[in-house]
Design a protein around this motif. Structure first.
Motif, PDB file in Angstrom:
ATOM      1  N   VAL A   1       0.825  -1.205   0.000  1.00 48.01           N
ATOM      2  CA  VAL A   1       0.000   0.000   0.000  1.00 48.01           C
ATOM      3  C   VAL A   1       0.865   1.263   0.000  1.00 48.01           C
ATOM      4  N   ALA A   2       2.108   1.128   0.446  1.00 50.44           N
ATOM      5  CA  ALA A   2       2.981   2.300   0.497  1.00 50.44           C
ATOM      6  C   ALA A   2       3.133   2.904  -0.895  1.00 50.44           C
ATOM      7  N   GLY A   3       2.955   4.180  -0.995  1.00 52.38           N
ATOM      8  CA  GLY A   3       3.148   4.869  -2.265  1.00 52.38           C
ATOM      9  C   GLY A   3       1.930   4.852  -3.168  1.00 52.38           C
ATOM     10  N   VAL A   4       0.850   4.213  -2.708  1.00 55.11           N
ATOM     11  CA  VAL A   4      -0.353   4.185  -3.542  1.00 55.11           C
ATOM     12  C   VAL A   4      -1.071   5.532  -3.437  1.00 55.11           C
ATOM     13  N   GLY A   5      -1.378   6.103  -4.591  1.00 53.13           N
ATOM     14  CA  GLY A   5      -2.101   7.369  -4.607  1.00 53.13           C
ATOM     15  C   GLY A   5      -3.513   7.230  -5.137  1.00 53.13           C
ATOM     16  N   VAL A   6      -3.736   6.174  -5.917  1.00 57.11           N
ATOM     17  CA  VAL A   6      -5.059   5.934  -6.493  1.00 57.11           C
ATOM     18  C   VAL A   6      -5.406   4.460  -6.291  1.00 57.11           C
ATOM     19  N   ALA A   7      -6.607   4.201  -5.805  1.00 62.91           N
ATOM     20  CA  ALA A   7      -7.051   2.813  -5.628  1.00 62.91           C
ATOM     21  C   ALA A   7      -8.376   2.634  -6.346  1.00 62.91           C
ATOM     22  N   ILE A   8      -8.455   1.567  -7.147  1.00 61.65           N
ATOM     23  CA  ILE A   8      -9.695   1.294  -7.879  1.00 61.65           C
ATOM     24  C   ILE A   8     -10.175  -0.093  -7.466  1.00 61.65           C
ATOM     25  N   MET A   9     -11.340  -0.131  -6.836  1.00 59.10           N
ATOM     26  CA  MET A   9     -11.913  -1.405  -6.406  1.00 59.10           C
ATOM     27  C   MET A   9     -12.910  -1.843  -7.473  1.00 59.10           C
ATOM     28  N   LEU A  10     -12.659  -3.000  -8.054  1.00 60.87           N
ATOM     29  CA  LEU A  10     -13.515  -3.461  -9.147  1.00 60.87           C
ATOM     30  C   LEU A  10     -14.290  -4.699  -8.723  1.00 60.87           C
ATOM     31  N   ALA A  11     -15.577  -4.565  -8.544  1.00 61.04           N
ATOM     32  CA  ALA A  11     -16.473  -5.688  -8.278  1.00 61.04           C
ATOM     33  C   ALA A  11     -15.921  -6.627  -7.212  1.00 61.04           C
ATOM     34  N   SER A  12     -15.562  -6.040  -6.117  1.00 63.36           N
ATOM     35  CA  SER A  12     -15.025  -6.850  -5.029  1.00 63.36           C
ATOM     36  C   SER A  12     -15.590  -6.308  -3.723  1.00 63.36           C
ATOM     37  N   THR A  13     -16.014  -7.203  -2.869  1.00 64.88           N
ATOM     38  CA  THR A  13     -16.538  -6.729  -1.583  1.00 64.88           C
ATOM     39  C   THR A  13     -15.509  -6.934  -0.484  1.00 64.88           C
ATOM     40  N   LEU A  14     -15.169  -8.209  -0.239  1.00 73.40           N
ATOM     41  CA  LEU A  14     -14.266  -8.497   0.883  1.00 73.40           C
ATOM     42  C   LEU A  14     -12.900  -7.870   0.675  1.00 73.40           C
ATOM     43  N   HIS A  15     -12.343  -8.043  -0.511  1.00 73.54           N
ATOM     44  CA  HIS A  15     -11.003  -7.520  -0.745  1.00 73.54           C
ATOM     45  C   HIS A  15     -11.000  -5.999  -0.817  1.00 73.54           C
ATOM     46  N   ALA A  16     -12.110  -5.431  -1.304  1.00 76.58           N
ATOM     47  CA  ALA A  16     -12.188  -3.973  -1.374  1.00 76.58           C
ATOM     48  C   ALA A  16     -12.212  -3.393   0.032  1.00 76.58           C
ATOM     49  N   ILE A  17     -13.024  -3.985   0.900  1.00 77.71           N
ATOM     50  CA  ILE A  17     -13.121  -3.445   2.259  1.00 77.71           C
ATOM     51  C   ILE A  17     -11.818  -3.695   3.019  1.00 77.71           C
ATOM     52  N   ALA A  18     -11.230  -4.877   2.798  1.00 75.55           N
ATOM     53  CA  ALA A  18      -9.943  -5.159   3.456  1.00 75.55           C
ATOM     54  C   ALA A  18      -8.896  -4.146   3.003  1.00 75.55           C
ATOM     55  N   THR A  19      -8.918  -3.803   1.731  1.00 74.63           N
ATOM     56  CA  THR A  19      -7.951  -2.833   1.226  1.00 74.63           C
ATOM     57  C   THR A  19      -8.265  -1.444   1.771  1.00 74.63           C
ATOM     58  N   GLY A  20      -9.549  -1.104   1.761  1.00 76.54           N
ATOM     59  CA  GLY A  20      -9.950   0.187   2.297  1.00 76.54           C
ATOM     60  C   GLY A  20      -9.475   0.372   3.730  1.00 76.54           C
ATOM     61  N   ASN A  21      -9.476  -0.701   4.477  1.00 78.09           N
ATOM     62  CA  ASN A  21      -9.021  -0.626   5.861  1.00 78.09           C
ATOM     63  C   ASN A  21      -7.553  -0.239   5.963  1.00 78.09           C
ATOM     64  N   LEU A  22      -6.796  -0.550   4.915  1.00 77.83           N
ATOM     65  CA  LEU A  22      -5.350  -0.312   4.968  1.00 77.83           C
ATOM     66  C   LEU A  22      -4.959   1.043   4.412  1.00 77.83           C
ATOM     67  N   LEU A  23      -5.866   1.662   3.657  1.00 72.26           N
ATOM     68  CA  LEU A  23      -5.481   2.865   2.916  1.00 72.26           C
ATOM     69  C   LEU A  23      -5.617   4.115   3.771  1.00 72.26           C
ATOM     70  N   PRO A  24      -4.630   5.008   3.684  1.00 75.66           N
ATOM     71  CA  PRO A  24      -4.818   6.319   4.308  1.00 75.66           C
ATOM     72  C   PRO A  24      -5.940   7.073   3.604  1.00 75.66           C
ATOM     73  N   ALA A  25      -6.549   8.004   4.324  1.00 74.64           N
ATOM     74  CA  ALA A  25      -7.696   8.721   3.759  1.00 74.64           C
ATOM     75  C   ALA A  25      -7.315   9.557   2.554  1.00 74.64           C
ATOM     76  N   GLY A  26      -6.024   9.853   2.406  1.00 73.21           N
ATOM     77  CA  GLY A  26      -5.621  10.714   1.301  1.00 73.21           C
ATOM     78  C   GLY A  26      -5.601  10.002  -0.041  1.00 73.21           C
ATOM     79  N   VAL A  27      -5.740   8.675  -0.038  1.00 76.27           N
ATOM     80  CA  VAL A  27      -5.681   7.935  -1.308  1.00 76.27           C
ATOM     81  C   VAL A  27      -6.997   8.117  -2.066  1.00 76.27           C
ATOM     82  N   GLU A  28      -6.890   8.525  -3.303  1.00 76.49           N
ATOM     83  CA  GLU A  28      -8.085   8.653  -4.144  1.00 76.49           C
ATOM     84  C   GLU A  28      -8.623   7.257  -4.383  1.00 76.49           C
ATOM     85  N   THR A  29      -9.828   7.008  -3.967  1.00 78.12           N
ATOM     86  CA  THR A  29     -10.354   5.657  -4.026  1.00 78.12           C
ATOM     87  C   THR A  29     -11.655   5.638  -4.818  1.00 78.12           C
TER      88      THR A  29
END
Lengths: 466, 313
Positions: A390-418
């Motif tokens: 997740v380090a260095g990620v500036g943009v995150a695109i969640m595509l048709a995923s629930t569990l992995h999207a939320i798990a990833t969202g939990n790791l991302l700082p609020a500044g990441v464009e999601t």
């Protein structure tokens, strides 16, 4: 990011109109205030005491405002250092530990406000006390990784959380946290799920009735500006050290693009478009599960996804076992990369990842078949592996995923464009309601969306050979 | 303006002054001071003597502080501190805490005089600057038939020389309510350059030195403020003292003179041009020794503050 702090004003501030003046100055500066407590003297001689929470658009403007308010007797409320308590056991936090948000956070240590490294929600803050030559530092630590003796912040005293500026409210409201603020202004126009600003649950506002072409263009704009930031940074690095183009390291800016993909990306026929995005350098890291990987490989090798030919749409005979056969072959090869090297896997999203050197983390779940050897089945290890990427990620695109999207969202700082793309509005809402309120929800068919996104940035789809 | 209900000031009959033997402009700590424009010692002496005579003729008693070499601004006694002579209490003196190091040496001499003359010396807690009666003047509005007169209120200036934080400490120490007004023009660096209480109804006010909040505070405090014109304020008209119905002023325009006479005052102009080279006028050269600051009018008792708390969430 906006910044908040509490002011105190004491004395005969009501009849002297000093309170009115201070509040006017706050508003005139563009900041906002909230009176937390007001104790008004009942006799002419009694002083009044007022506590005011002031929120400004940035730490700098808050400092400037406070400097101008000081002369009127309005002073920062005396802040105490954060309370630190050692963890008694590995994996167990002290009672009353401060639970983090995904917002930029600072803790007061030895009278100084120290930024907490790697903002991540639902973690604790562990402080490394200052030692010879090194100032105290603070970092987020998930519960399972705390070690006995770690100094953990307890309570909310001495903790300051910077709230995000609602997107679209002023320049520089985007995700870029380095000095290379996006120049084309796309970031500042993004809508957020809440628009409200502060961290909170169950506050989403997503509608399927929004123009999709605009959404596609916004995501494409985010990809383009992330790419231009990468190129500028890469240019600077080359200026510093000729020939040195290493992109990964501690010094990464927030310019990497993360895609979290669910199996529906393959089912809906979007895999070739996503493969094109990976091949053309629009994606820097991929998170998925066993399902996506399986169907990506199945479609690449057998032309079916969950037994359904992507070209025909009718279930293939005995197709229900296709994904099991593919998993079995991958297990025979030992890894996806080995299957690519052997020439058995010659197309698809993961193939392009291997070819382009794009790291991927496949996190397992309880219903996985196989699984594919690359899948990390220990959820804590999987989360840690994702955390590293997740380090260095500036943009995150969640595509048709629930569990992995939320798990990833939990790791991302609020500044990441999601961006969260799903046909099901509930998924988009759920991501926001789990605290990733910076996410922009796009309720649409992921197959069409990814194809349009690839076309918008000029990435040619990579068709499956079959 | 009317004379009805205008109760003369309960103070202003006894003053401390300091002869200008050692007065000069040796440093520059306000916009008027220029070391190359030194005051004429002889003229300064005669102006000072004329001021003292005018005060005495108006019925005031004048006490003297010994001049000290090396402390040229000791003549500006108003900045020595705050004097509280409220009936029923001890005579108290709160020494100033000068903002500029150039004047900080004065405090020891001021304090010594007050201690020798039967005053209890009360130090101001904290370390915020505060420049005495130059930055805090009491105003006590005349009561009306339906309600008793409220106690005196201190109109105190801040930002230029005194800190607003010191106002709260003063209020607590003396038990007197304070109205803090920001001084916004460096030409009017003390509140006694913009405000002069005349009686229970009137006060001279130079709005040029205040902002809109300060003007509103004065309007709420003073039933009939006498607003000064630009040239009147600039010639230190507000830096006057009142002895009974006599207003002792460094200058007075015909307009202002007519207004004051109409309000029942007699104007006595005593030029202090040499002292204005150091930024001081009549008020700055005197310190009233009879100001009742800590009055406790009946019905103003009780110490129960009302608390409004808004929930954080």
């Amino acid at each position: 990011m906006s910044a908040s702090e509490v002011l105190r004003l004491d004395g005969h501030v009501v009849d002297s109109l000093v309170l009115a003046k201070v509040l006017d100055l706050v508003v005139d500066s563009g900041a906002t205030y909230r009176i937390l407590e007001m104790e008004i003297g009942t006799t002419r001689r009694d002083p009044s005491h007022v506590r005011i929470e002031v929120t400004a658009s940035s730490e700098e403007s808050l400092e400037a405002l406070f400097a101008s308010l000081h002369v009127h007797g309005a002073n920062r409320e005396d802040a105490a250092d954060a309370l630190l308590v050692p963890a008694e056991r590995d994996g167990v936090l002290p009672e009353g530990f401060y639970a983090t948000t995904n917002l930029p956070t600072r803790v007061r240590l030895g009278g100084r406000w120290t930024s907490v490294e790697s903002p991540e929600m639902d973690c604790a803050v562990v402080v490394e006390p200052d030692s010879e030559g090194a100032a105290a530092s603070a970092r987020t630590v998930p519960m399972h990784r705390v070690r006995r003796g770690d100094m953990v912040v307890v309570g909310s005293g001495g903790v300051r959380v910077d709230r995000p500026t609602p997107r679209g409210c002023g320049a520089g409201a985007g995700a870029g946290n380095d000095e290379d603020e996006d120049e084309d202004g796309d970031e500042g126009e993004l809508g957020s799920l809440t628009g409200g600003g502060s961290f909170g649950f169950m506050t989403s506002d997503v509608s399927s009735e929004k123009p999709k072409a605009l959404s596609v263009e916004r995501v494409a704009g985010a990809l383009r500006s992330a790419r231009s930031r990468r190129e500028r940074r890469s240019g600077r690095q080359e200026d510093r050290s000729p020939g040195g183009g290493a992109d990964r390291g501690a010094d990464r800016g927030a310019d990497r693009v993360l895609v979290v993909a669910g199996p529906a990306v393959v089912h809906t026929g979007a895999a070739p478009a996503l493969a094109g995005l990976v091949r053309d350098g629009w994606v820097q890291v991929l998170f998925a599960g066993n399902g996506f990987a399986t169907h990506d490989v199945e479609s690449a090798v057998l032309g079916t996804s969950l037994g359904v030919p992507l070209a025909g749409g009718r279930p293939a005979e005995h197709g229900h076992a296709n994904h099991l056969r593919v998993i079995n072959e991958l297990r025979r090869y030992g890894s996806i990369e080995a299957a690519v090297q052997a020439g058995w896997l010659a197309s698809g999203v993961l193939y392009e990842c291997v070819k382009a050197g794009v790291p991927f983390v496949l996190a397992g779940s309880i219903r996985d078949d196989g699984p594919i050897p690359d899948v990390v089945t220990d959820t804590l290890q999987a989360a840690d592996a994702m955390r590293e990427q997740v380090a260095g990620v500036g943009v995150a695109i969640m595509l048709a995923s629930t569990l992995h999207a939320i798990a990833t969202g939990n790791l991302l700082p609020a500044g990441v464009e999601t961006f969260c793309v799903d046909i099901n509005q509930a998924v988009v809402t759920k991501l926001a309601d789990r605290g990733s309120h910076q996410a922009m929800g796009i309720v649409t068919d992921v197959g069409l969306f990814v194809s349009e996104l690839a076309a918008a940035v000029g990435a040619l789809p990579v068709p499956s050979p079959t | 303006m009317s004379e009805d209900g205008a109760r003369p000031l309960a103070w202003g009959r006894r003053y401390l002054v300091c002869s200008p033997e050692h007065f000069t402009v040796a440093y520059e700590i306000n916009p008027y001071m220029h070391v190359e424009v030194r005051p004429d010692p002889e003229r300064a002496m005669s102006e000072h003597q004329a001021l003292v005579s005018t005060l005495e003729e108006a019925g005031a008693q004048v006490e003297r502080l010994c001049p000290v070499e090396g402390l040229p601004d000791l003549v500006f006694c108003a900045n020595a501190g705050l004097v509280d002579c409220a009936a029923g209490g001890p005579k108290r003196f709160v020494p100033s805490r000068f903002r500029h190091p150039e004047r900080q040496g004065e405090s020891a001499h001021d304090t010594a005089w007050f201690a020798e003359n039967g005053f209890e010396v009360a130090e101001l807690p904290g370390d915020e600057p505060f420049e005495g009666a130059g930055d805090a003047l009491p105003f006590q509005a005349s009561g009306v038939a339906t309600s008793p007169a409220p106690g005196p209120v201190m109109l105190a200036g801040y930002k230029m020389r005194s800190s607003i934080s010191a106002h709260a400490a003063i209020s607590e120490l003396l038990g007197a309510p304070v109205r803090s007004v920001e001084l916004v023009d460096e030409r009017y660096y003390h509140v006694d350059l913009v405000f002069c209480p005349l009686d229970g109804q009137h006060a001279l006010v130079a709005p040029q030195g205040l902002d809109r909040y300060g003007c509103k505070v004065v309007e709420a405090l003073v039933p009939e403020p006498v607003w000064l014109e630009e040239d009147e304020a600039a010639s230190f008209c507000a830096n006057s003292v009142v002895v009974g119905r006599v207003v002792v002023m460094p200058a007075c325009s015909p307009r202002l003179g007519r207004l004051l006479e109409k309000a029942g005052f007699e104007v006595a102009v005593t030029p202090v041009g040499e002292f204005q080279k150091a930024g001081g006028g009549v008020r700055c050269l005197t310190l009233a020794l009879d100001t009742p600051l800590s009055s406790h009018p009946a019905g103003d008792s009780g110490n129960h503050a009302q608390r409004y708390r808004t929930s954080r969430n």
